[in-house]
Motif scaffolding. Structure first.
Motif, mmCIF file in Angstrom:
data_model
loop_
_atom_site.group_PDB
_atom_site.id
_atom_site.type_symbol
_atom_site.label_atom_id
_atom_site.label_comp_id
_atom_site.label_asym_id
_atom_site.label_seq_id
_atom_site.Cartn_x
_atom_site.Cartn_y
_atom_site.Cartn_z
ATOM 1 N N HIS A 105 2.073 4.973 14.916
ATOM 2 C CA HIS A 105 1.482 6.119 15.636
ATOM 3 C C HIS A 105 1.486 7.365 14.752
ATOM 4 N N ILE A 159 -0.912 6.980 11.695
ATOM 5 C CA ILE A 159 -2.314 7.119 12.087
ATOM 6 C C ILE A 159 -2.681 8.595 12.226
ATOM 7 N N GLN A 176 -5.213 10.403 9.479
ATOM 8 C CA GLN A 176 -6.467 10.980 9.984
ATOM 9 C C GLN A 176 -6.538 12.472 9.685
ATOM 10 N N LEU A 178 -5.255 2.457 6.926
ATOM 11 C CA LEU A 178 -5.394 2.989 8.283
ATOM 12 C C LEU A 178 -6.137 1.999 9.180
ATOM 13 N N THR A 179 -7.167 1.388 8.666
ATOM 14 C CA THR A 179 -7.932 0.411 9.446
ATOM 15 C C THR A 179 -7.054 -0.776 9.847
ATOM 16 N N LYS A 210 -4.367 0.338 12.461
ATOM 17 C CA LYS A 210 -4.942 0.542 13.801
ATOM 18 C C LYS A 210 -5.121 -0.786 14.528
ATOM 19 N N GLU A 211 -5.572 -1.809 13.811
ATOM 20 C CA GLU A 211 -5.784 -3.117 14.426
ATOM 21 C C GLU A 211 -4.469 -3.710 14.939
ATOM 22 N N PHE A 248 -1.642 -1.930 15.530
ATOM 23 C CA PHE A 248 -1.031 -0.974 16.461
ATOM 24 C C PHE A 248 -1.384 -1.320 17.904
ATOM 25 N N ASP A 249 -2.620 -1.660 18.125
ATOM 26 C CA ASP A 249 -3.081 -1.962 19.485
ATOM 27 C C ASP A 249 -2.502 -3.263 20.027
#
Length: 304
Positions: free
Chosen positions: A51, A54, A58, A67-68, A71-72, A74-75
């Motif tokens: 978190h 990210i 950003q 980062l990409t 993010k994948e 993280f969810d």
């Protein structure tokens, strides 16, 4: 530091195909065992790490490829689960043996699986049912423990908005876990008890881990009238305030770095708001929540 730690966990996480979830393995809940996968303590820390990375990446426009990937994953961390008894699961694989172990560990000084409540901000993204499950978990663990443990629980109860319970633990901390020289007594001495108790007092008076600065967030009845100065909120805002009958009289905030100041407090939009002694332009975001644009050095004053 964030980048390098994220690189490690990005490579270390395993995919739990059955649960369609990224997990740490092996995983352990401090002093509780058993070794498992994807325990709440680990997953909550990884969630917070990702978190924060990210947000930083950003803001700074760095590390686009990493980062990409982050993010994948993280969810699909899913750190928090609620067990059959209505408490936050400590172990993701909470079969019968884990459930029995949890019963044995009732009234324990550790509350590691609530690290996402404090000092993290994971729970602020979850619904009320998760806060109630955290409350149930804390009640199950009880108010006992050594100095650092009581200090941690002060902060946890403050995050749940229960100022009276936090104050009860603070009083016990001072009475039974504090030496005459004010050091925390955990033979011979434990600094995290001192740091944690003072943090807990600040957390009772001011919170800013959500999108808003929240004054008197967990004010106990014992502190129904008072004042404080010099507290610092996220966003580099220095806060001073006075109150009576548990209601704010005046709130003064120094913006040390500029930026939007967002405050949440009952009736805040009806208060008199000035920036540098001139009437402020205020944006009402929602009920009891306002935003004021500030420049570095601005002094914002709320009068009730």
């Amino acid at each position: 530091m964030l980048r390098e730690t994220v690189r490690f966990w990005n490579a270390f996480l395993h995919k739990d195909q059955q649960a369609y979830r990224w997990v740490s393995s092996p995983s352990y809940s401090p002093e509780h065992g058993p070794i498992s996968i994807g325990n709440t303590y680990d997953q909550s820390l990884i969630w917070q790490l990702f978190h924060d990375f990210i947000q930083a990446a950003q803001e700074l426009e760095l590390d686009a490829d990493l980062l990409t990937e982050v993010k994948e994953k993280f969810d699909l961390l899913n750190p928090l689960q609620i067990n059959q008894s209505g408490r936050i699961r400590e172990w993701y694989e909470e079969e019968e043996q884990h459930f029995q172990n949890e019963k044995v560990e009732a009234q324990h000084r550790h509350a590691s699986h609530l690290v996402g409540l404090y000092p993290g901000n994971l729970f602020s993204y979850k619904g009320q049912e998760y806060l109630e499950a955290a409350r149930s978990s804390l009640n199950d663990r009880g108010d006992g423990g050594t100095g650092w443990s009581k200090a941690n629980k002060i902060n946890l109860w403050a995050r749940l908005g229960d100022g009276n319970r936090a104050h009860k633990l603070l009083a016990e901390q001072l009475k039974t876990s504090t030496l005459p020289n004010l050091w925390c007594s955990h033979p011979p001495f434990q600094i995290d008890g001192n740091f944690g108790a003072s943090s807990g007092m600040a957390e009772m008076l001011l919170q800013s881990h959500t999108a808003y600065l929240v004054p008197l967030a967990a004010l106990p009845d014992a502190w129904s009238t008072g004042s404080v100065s010099g507290l610092v909120a996220r966003g580099h805002f220095e806060v001073s305030m006075s109150w009576a009958d548990k209601k704010l009289l005046q709130l003064i905030i120094l913006s040390r770095s500029g930026g939007d100041l967002r405050v949440s407090y009952p009736g805040i939009e009806k208060s008199m708001i000035e920036v540098n002694q001139e009437k402020a332009k205020v944006k009402c975001i929602e009920k009891d929540c306002i935003s004021v644009a500030t420049a570095e050095g601005d002094l914002v004053q709320f009068s009730f």
